[in-house]
Write an enzyme that holds these catalytic residues in place. Structure first.
Site, PDB file in Angstrom:
ATOM      1  N   THR A 181      33.915  48.987  39.355  1.00 43.76           N
ATOM      2  CA  THR A 181      33.114  48.270  38.366  1.00 43.76           C
ATOM      3  C   THR A 181      33.539  48.613  36.947  1.00 43.76           C
ATOM      4  OG1 THR A 181      31.237  48.201  39.872  1.00 43.76           O
ATOM      5  CG2 THR A 181      30.756  47.895  37.533  1.00 43.76           C
ATOM      6  N   CYS A 182      33.679  49.898  36.650  1.00 38.39           N
ATOM      7  CA  CYS A 182      33.941  50.322  35.271  1.00 38.39           C
ATOM      8  C   CYS A 182      35.189  49.667  34.707  1.00 38.39           C
ATOM      9  CB  CYS A 182      34.064  51.844  35.217  1.00 38.39           C
ATOM     10  SG  CYS A 182      34.642  52.426  33.619  1.00 38.39           S
ATOM     11  N   GLU A 222      27.003  62.887   8.365  1.00 41.99           N
ATOM     12  CA  GLU A 222      26.527  64.063   7.628  1.00 41.99           C
ATOM     13  C   GLU A 222      25.001  64.127   7.593  1.00 41.99           C
ATOM     14  OE1 GLU A 222      27.139  64.067   3.220  1.00 41.99           O
ATOM     15  OE2 GLU A 222      28.006  62.110   3.568  1.00 41.99           O
ATOM     16  N   SER A 235      35.417  54.677  40.010  1.00 43.76           N
ATOM     17  CA  SER A 235      35.597  55.920  39.249  1.00 43.76           C
ATOM     18  C   SER A 235      35.392  57.169  40.105  1.00 43.76           C
ATOM     19  CB  SER A 235      34.607  55.954  38.078  1.00 43.76           C
ATOM     20  OG  SER A 235      34.778  54.830  37.265  1.00 43.76           O
ATOM     21  N   GLY A 236      34.302  57.224  40.854  1.00 40.30           N
ATOM     22  CA  GLY A 236      33.981  58.420  41.635  1.00 40.30           C
ATOM     23  C   GLY A 236      34.945  58.609  42.797  1.00 40.30           C
ATOM     24  N   TYR A 276      45.779  53.145  38.079  1.00 36.51           N
ATOM     25  CA  TYR A 276      44.911  53.797  39.069  1.00 36.51           C
ATOM     26  C   TYR A 276      45.618  53.901  40.414  1.00 36.51           C
ATOM     27  CZ  TYR A 276      40.408  54.440  36.765  1.00 36.51           C
ATOM     28  OH  TYR A 276      39.397  54.908  35.984  1.00 36.51           O
ATOM     29  N   ASP A 325      27.290  55.436  41.884  1.00 33.28           N
ATOM     30  CA  ASP A 325      26.121  54.553  41.826  1.00 33.28           C
ATOM     31  C   ASP A 325      25.478  54.306  43.187  1.00 33.28           C
ATOM     32  OD1 ASP A 325      26.882  54.404  39.216  1.00 33.28           O
ATOM     33  OD2 ASP A 325      27.085  52.223  39.139  1.00 33.28           O
ATOM     34  N   CYS A 365      32.455  48.705  32.122  1.00 24.95           N
ATOM     35  CA  CYS A 365      32.625  49.389  30.831  1.00 24.95           C
ATOM     36  C   CYS A 365      33.845  48.941  30.026  1.00 24.95           C
ATOM     37  CB  CYS A 365      32.761  50.900  31.048  1.00 24.95           C
ATOM     38  SG  CYS A 365      31.845  51.550  32.438  1.00 24.95           S
ATOM     39  N   TYR A 415      20.734  48.090  29.558  1.00 22.61           N
ATOM     40  CA  TYR A 415      22.059  48.255  28.960  1.00 22.61           C
ATOM     41  C   TYR A 415      22.818  46.920  28.942  1.00 22.61           C
ATOM     42  CZ  TYR A 415      22.386  53.442  29.576  1.00 22.61           C
ATOM     43  OH  TYR A 415      22.241  54.807  29.518  1.00 22.61           O
ATOM     44  N   ILE A 416      22.942  46.318  30.123  1.00 27.06           N
ATOM     45  CA  ILE A 416      23.855  45.169  30.243  1.00 27.06           C
ATOM     46  C   ILE A 416      23.309  43.974  29.471  1.00 27.06           C
ATOM     47  CG2 ILE A 416      24.951  43.566  31.868  1.00 27.06           C
ATOM     48  CD1 ILE A 416      25.094  45.825  33.906  1.00 27.06           C
ATOM     49  N   HIS A 466      31.650  64.890   4.028  1.00 28.11           N
ATOM     50  CA  HIS A 466      31.236  63.874   3.070  1.00 28.11           C
ATOM     51  C   HIS A 466      32.401  63.019   2.611  1.00 28.11           C
ATOM     52  CE1 HIS A 466      28.604  62.228   0.025  1.00 28.11           C
ATOM     53  NE2 HIS A 466      29.564  62.398  -0.877  1.00 28.11           N
ATOM     54  N   GLU A 522      23.747  44.597  25.709  1.00 26.49           N
ATOM     55  CA  GLU A 522      25.158  44.561  25.305  1.00 26.49           C
ATOM     56  C   GLU A 522      25.690  43.130  25.316  1.00 26.49           C
ATOM     57  OE1 GLU A 522      26.582  49.051  26.570  1.00 26.49           O
ATOM     58  OE2 GLU A 522      27.065  47.417  27.927  1.00 26.49           O
ATOM     59  N   LYS A 534      33.960  45.187  29.045  1.00 26.60           N
ATOM     60  CA  LYS A 534      32.796  45.011  28.156  1.00 26.60           C
ATOM     61  C   LYS A 534      33.104  45.489  26.748  1.00 26.60           C
ATOM     62  CE  LYS A 534      30.449  48.235  27.355  1.00 26.60           C
ATOM     63  NZ  LYS A 534      29.422  48.842  28.176  1.00 26.60           N
ATOM     64  N   ALA A 571      36.224  48.753  54.262  1.00 30.01           N
ATOM     65  CA  ALA A 571      36.109  49.759  55.320  1.00 30.01           C
ATOM     66  C   ALA A 571      34.634  50.035  55.559  1.00 30.01           C
ATOM     67  CB  ALA A 571      36.833  51.044  54.907  1.00 30.01           C
ATOM     68  N   ALA A 585      25.861  55.976  25.646  1.00 27.85           N
ATOM     69  CA  ALA A 585      25.889  55.029  24.529  1.00 27.85           C
ATOM     70  C   ALA A 585      25.567  53.650  25.064  1.00 27.85           C
ATOM     71  CB  ALA A 585      27.265  55.027  23.881  1.00 27.85           C
TER      72      ALA A 585
HETATM   73  P1  NDP Z   1      19.052  48.643  33.577  1.00 25.29           P
HETATM   74  O1  NDP Z   1      18.362  49.406  34.612  1.00 25.29           O
HETATM   75  O2  NDP Z   1      19.553  49.319  32.357  1.00 25.29           O
HETATM   76  O3  NDP Z   1      18.130  47.430  33.108  1.00 25.29           O
HETATM   77  C1  NDP Z   1      17.604  46.526  34.011  1.00 25.29           C
HETATM   78  C2  NDP Z   1      16.700  45.590  33.253  1.00 25.29           C
HETATM   79  O4  NDP Z   1      16.288  44.541  34.107  1.00 25.29           O
HETATM   80  C3  NDP Z   1      15.451  46.283  32.746  1.00 25.29           C
HETATM   81  O5  NDP Z   1      15.156  45.771  31.471  1.00 25.29           O
HETATM   82  C4  NDP Z   1      14.396  45.852  33.770  1.00 25.29           C
HETATM   83  O6  NDP Z   1      13.125  45.737  33.231  1.00 25.29           O
HETATM   84  C5  NDP Z   1      14.881  44.474  34.130  1.00 25.29           C
HETATM   85  N1  NDP Z   1      14.475  44.057  35.481  1.00 25.29           N
HETATM   86  C6  NDP Z   1      14.599  44.753  36.613  1.00 25.29           C
HETATM   87  N2  NDP Z   1      14.145  44.052  37.659  1.00 25.29           N
HETATM   88  C7  NDP Z   1      13.710  42.878  37.157  1.00 25.29           C
HETATM   89  C8  NDP Z   1      13.103  41.754  37.740  1.00 25.29           C
HETATM   90  N3  NDP Z   1      12.849  41.676  39.057  1.00 25.29           N
HETATM   91  N4  NDP Z   1      12.761  40.708  36.938  1.00 25.29           N
HETATM   92  C9  NDP Z   1      12.989  40.792  35.598  1.00 25.29           C
HETATM   93  N5  NDP Z   1      13.575  41.846  35.000  1.00 25.29           N
HETATM   94  C10 NDP Z   1      13.923  42.893  35.775  1.00 25.29           C
HETATM   95  O7  NDP Z   1      20.227  47.897  34.368  1.00 25.29           O
HETATM   96  P2  NDP Z   1      21.527  47.136  33.905  1.00 25.29           P
HETATM   97  O8  NDP Z   1      21.759  46.101  34.922  1.00 25.29           O
HETATM   98  O9  NDP Z   1      21.466  46.736  32.469  1.00 25.29           O
HETATM   99  O10 NDP Z   1      22.639  48.253  34.049  1.00 25.29           O
HETATM  100  C11 NDP Z   1      22.738  49.010  35.243  1.00 25.29           C
HETATM  101  C12 NDP Z   1      23.134  50.417  34.952  1.00 25.29           C
HETATM  102  O11 NDP Z   1      24.506  50.470  34.628  1.00 25.29           O
HETATM  103  C13 NDP Z   1      22.434  51.030  33.739  1.00 25.29           C
HETATM  104  O12 NDP Z   1      21.190  51.578  34.065  1.00 25.29           O
HETATM  105  C14 NDP Z   1      23.409  52.065  33.288  1.00 25.29           C
HETATM  106  O13 NDP Z   1      23.163  53.240  34.006  1.00 25.29           O
HETATM  107  C15 NDP Z   1      24.746  51.466  33.672  1.00 25.29           C
HETATM  108  N6  NDP Z   1      25.390  50.873  32.480  1.00 25.29           N
HETATM  109  C16 NDP Z   1      25.778  51.700  31.476  1.00 25.29           C
HETATM  110  C17 NDP Z   1      26.367  51.191  30.352  1.00 25.29           C
HETATM  111  C18 NDP Z   1      26.771  52.119  29.259  1.00 25.29           C
HETATM  112  O14 NDP Z   1      26.887  53.319  29.495  1.00 25.29           O
HETATM  113  N7  NDP Z   1      26.980  51.635  28.029  1.00 25.29           N
HETATM  114  C19 NDP Z   1      26.618  49.767  30.184  1.00 25.29           C
HETATM  115  C20 NDP Z   1      26.147  48.986  31.288  1.00 25.29           C
HETATM  116  C21 NDP Z   1      25.561  49.528  32.392  1.00 25.29           C
HETATM  117  P3  NDP Z   1      12.124  47.015  33.120  1.00 25.29           P
HETATM  118  O15 NDP Z   1      12.597  47.809  31.962  1.00 25.29           O
HETATM  119  O16 NDP Z   1      10.806  46.349  32.861  1.00 25.29           O
HETATM  120  O17 NDP Z   1      12.194  47.704  34.419  1.00 25.29           O
END
Ligand code: NDP
Length: 451
Positions: free
Chosen positions: A42-43, A441, A15-16, A99, A304, A48, A179-180, A436, A183, A51, A115, A342
């Site tokens: 990735t997106c 609302e 994306s970027g 793209y 990222d 995204c 997030y992931i 409404h 979801e 997903k 690269a 979201a």
């Molecule tokens: P997140 O940072 O959202 O979540 C990572 C999770 O993994 C947290 O719950 C964390 O726990 C846990 N974790 C990290 N390290 C370990 C470990 N060593 N052992 C066990 N658990 C661990 O990352 P995601 O991979 O879900 O997504 C990456 C990023 O991508 C997101 O932060 C978001 O910015 C983006 N994204 C956005 C989406 C959207 O806009 N809808 C959808 C998907 C991704 P803890 O909380 O305890 O640190």
């Protein structure tokens, strides 16, 4: 400028990188871009977009159930994973082509290969080991899933592979609470997979408002996701009946699929950053200033790989600000304040601004909150609640945060974010006449603070 092969060379076609390459080329720059996998990043390819398609697919089961309350008989509905994946793949291929076509139309030279950096102005194209020169280089290589180093981790997959599974598992264990993880727990559960979420902390979605975290945990559990907090895998073994997952709390579970969603790391390995003098942060991301410039003045980085806010629209804004700064003579800092996001859990979450906890740390606040059964569920009979919450500064009545959970929350938050970004006060919300009958609302009809 003529001393260089390119005015800009972009490493990474997500994306970027794609946005920056296109805009720079449209400004008259000679631009090259390299992507080792597929344009879209990735997106588009494994994030995204696919997903969201899977989220749609996984929500039909409930829709069929809910339809009964409205007089429908829905018999014999069957789901075919292979058909879904074929349709998804076709759509992703279509987007990837768009793209690449748009880049070409803007005059960007595409290199479908890896690269790496060979100098402050040099890029090595790995396909033919050719070194090209560029006045500016943009690193936009994104991130990659992080998998904890535990015995048997190789038995598990990440979200990368989840989009390509040959068949749905009977039982899935998803590790992580971000997030992931949340979801995909909804996706698998909605498609009929027996789903367990294993999260090391106390409550999923750390960083989100507590009311949303509680509400979404409750709703996910009602739909059948088994959420086990305070537990993470310590070893995975291939057993006769599936994968045996030993947990940190001493127990173990069996699953046919284990998926790690334990965060993502900046994709910097093997890029040659250190040799050229590009500094990394303690977390291993490319260090940049407010204009996305790295410690090497000719090299910039967006998205990222820089570990600012890991969201597609943010990477796009960073790419655009970089072009304004470097190619249009208008130094521009990407704005990272009040970025809405979201989470496509089921039900989904939309959020912008400060959580109650963060806002209280900064001053006195008033909390407006409502939890209600959306109209659609009066007839469907589904026991599902929607949550809406406003965090308001007591001093000047500004709305500091909006937190929503329920059907349509992602769409609603985009619009609420405009008001919050404009500095709307609670009184502005109150002055706005309701639409409404809608769920939204409620956002303008919360009269009395609850705290
Ligand atoms: P997140 O940072 O959202 O979540 C990572 C999770 O993994 C947290 O719950 C964390 O726990 C846990 N974790 C990290 N390290 C370990 C470990 N060593 N052992 C066990 N658990 C661990 O990352 P995601 O991979 O879900 O997504 C990456 C990023 O991508 C997101 O932060 C978001 O910015 C983006 N994204 C956005 C989406 C959207 O806009 N809808 C959808 C998907 C991704 P803890 O909380 O305890 O640190």
């Amino acid at each position: 400028m003529a001393d260089f092969d390119y005015d800009l060379f972009v490493i990474g076609g997500g994306s970027g990188g794609v946005r920056a390459a296109r805009l720079a080329a449209e400004s008259g720059a000679r631009v090259g871009i390299a992507e080792e996998h597929r344009f879209g990043g990735t997106c588009v390819i494994r994030g995204c977009v696919p997903k969201k398609l899977l989220v749609y697919a996984s929500s039909f089961g409930e829709a069929f159930e809910d339809a009964r309350g409205f007089g429908w008989s829905v018999e014999g509905a069957r789901f075919d994973w292979a058909k879904l994946i074929d349709a998804k793949d076709a759509e992703i291929a279509r987007l990837e082509n768009i793209y690449a076509r748009n880049l070409g139309a803007a005059g960007v030279e595409l290199h479908r290969c890896r690269a790496t950096l060979a100098g402050p102005h040099e890029v090595r194209l790995c396909a033919n080991d050719r070194v090209v020169s560029a006045k500016h280089i943009l690193i936009a290589t994104g991130g990659a899933p992080f998998v904890p180093d535990i015995p048997g981790a190789h038995h598990a997959i990440t979200s990368n592979e989840a989009f390509e599974l040959p068949a749905l598992p009977r039982r899935a264990a998803i590790v992580g609470g971000g997030y992931i993880a949340c979801e995909f727990a909804g996706i698998f559960n909605g498609l009929g997979v027996d789903t367990t979420l294993l999260y090391r902390g106390e409550k999923v979605l750390r960083g989100f408002d507590d009311d949303l975290r509680d509400a979404v945990s409750e709703e996910m559990a009602k739909k059948g996701v088994r959420i086990r907090c305070g537990a993470e895998p310590v070893a995975i073994d291939q057993g006769a009946g599936g994968l045996a997952v030993a947990l940190s709390d001493g127990e173990s579970i069996e699953a046919d699929l284990v998926m790690f969603a334990t965060g993502r790391r900046p994709a910097v390995a093997g890029l040659g950053l250190e040799a050229v003098g590009v500094r990394l942060t303690a977390g291993g991301a490319v260090e940049v200033d407010a204009y996305s410039q790295t410690s090497v003045p000719s090299i910039y980085a967006v998205g990222d790989v820089t570990d600012r806010i890991a969201l597609t629209p943010v990477a796009i804004r960073e790419g655009a600000a970089f072009v304004e700064t470097v190619f249009r003579g208008r130094p521009t800092q990407p704005d990272h304040a009040l970025v809405a996001s979201a989470v496509f859990t089921q039900p989904e979450i939309g959020t912008v601004g400060l959580t109650e906890e963060a806002a209280r740390a900064e001053g006195d606040v008033e909390i407006y909150r409502t939890r209600f059964r959306p109209m659609v569920h009066t007839l469907s009979g589904r026991d599902e609640r929607m949550v809406m919450k406003l965090v308001v500064a007591k001093a000047d009545r500004r709305v500091l945060g909006v937190h929503l959970m329920g059907h349509g929350a992602a769409e609603m938050i985009q619009l609420a974010a405009i008001a919050v970004k404009m500095g709307a006060t609670k009184d502005d919300f109150d002055r706005t006449v309701a639409v409404h009958p809608t769920a939204a609302e409620e956002l303008v009809t919360m009269r009395a603070p609850v705290a």
